[in-house]
Design a protein around this motif. Structure first.
Motif: not given
Length: 112
Positions: A74, A85-95
């Motif tokens: 990240l 971006e801020i991710w909540t309740n999902r996995v960032p595609t970059c990870c």
């Protein structure tokens, strides 16, 4: 600065946290013990402590970079200044691949 950003994001999102981790071997002890007197780091540390009080963060601990590959991924992704971006309740595609590799890895045994 990542700790500062994380605490700011936590505060703005109306969240609270108890534990923050960083791979900075210098910053974490400074936040916990006030052990560094470098002027360039003190103002950042004071800001982090203030945000920590507001977000109810009570523990700052060191995490080795190898022990937190997702955060490391990240951090590299975050160097892209084009968007935020801020991710909540999902996995960032970059990870996704890093997480899948971590889940698939068999636990190491401490028995010799």
């Amino acid at each position: 600065m990542a700790l500062h950003f994380g605490l700011e994001t936590t505060l703005l999102g109306g969240l609270s946290t108890n534990i923050m981790e960083s791979d900075s071997e210098r910053l974490v002890p400074t936040i916990n013990d006030d052990t560094d007197d470098e002027p360039y780091i003190i103002s950042t540390v004071e800001d982090i402590r203030m945000l920590a009080r507001e977000t109810h963060c009570s523990i700052f601990q060191h995490a080795h970079r190898d022990g937190n590959k997702v955060a490391h991924s990240l951090a590299h992704f975050g160097r892209n200044p084009v968007f935020e971006e801020i991710w909540t309740n999902r996995v960032p595609t970059c990870c996704m691949n890093v997480i899948l590799n971590d889940v698939r890895r068999e636990p190491t045994s401490s028995v010799e």
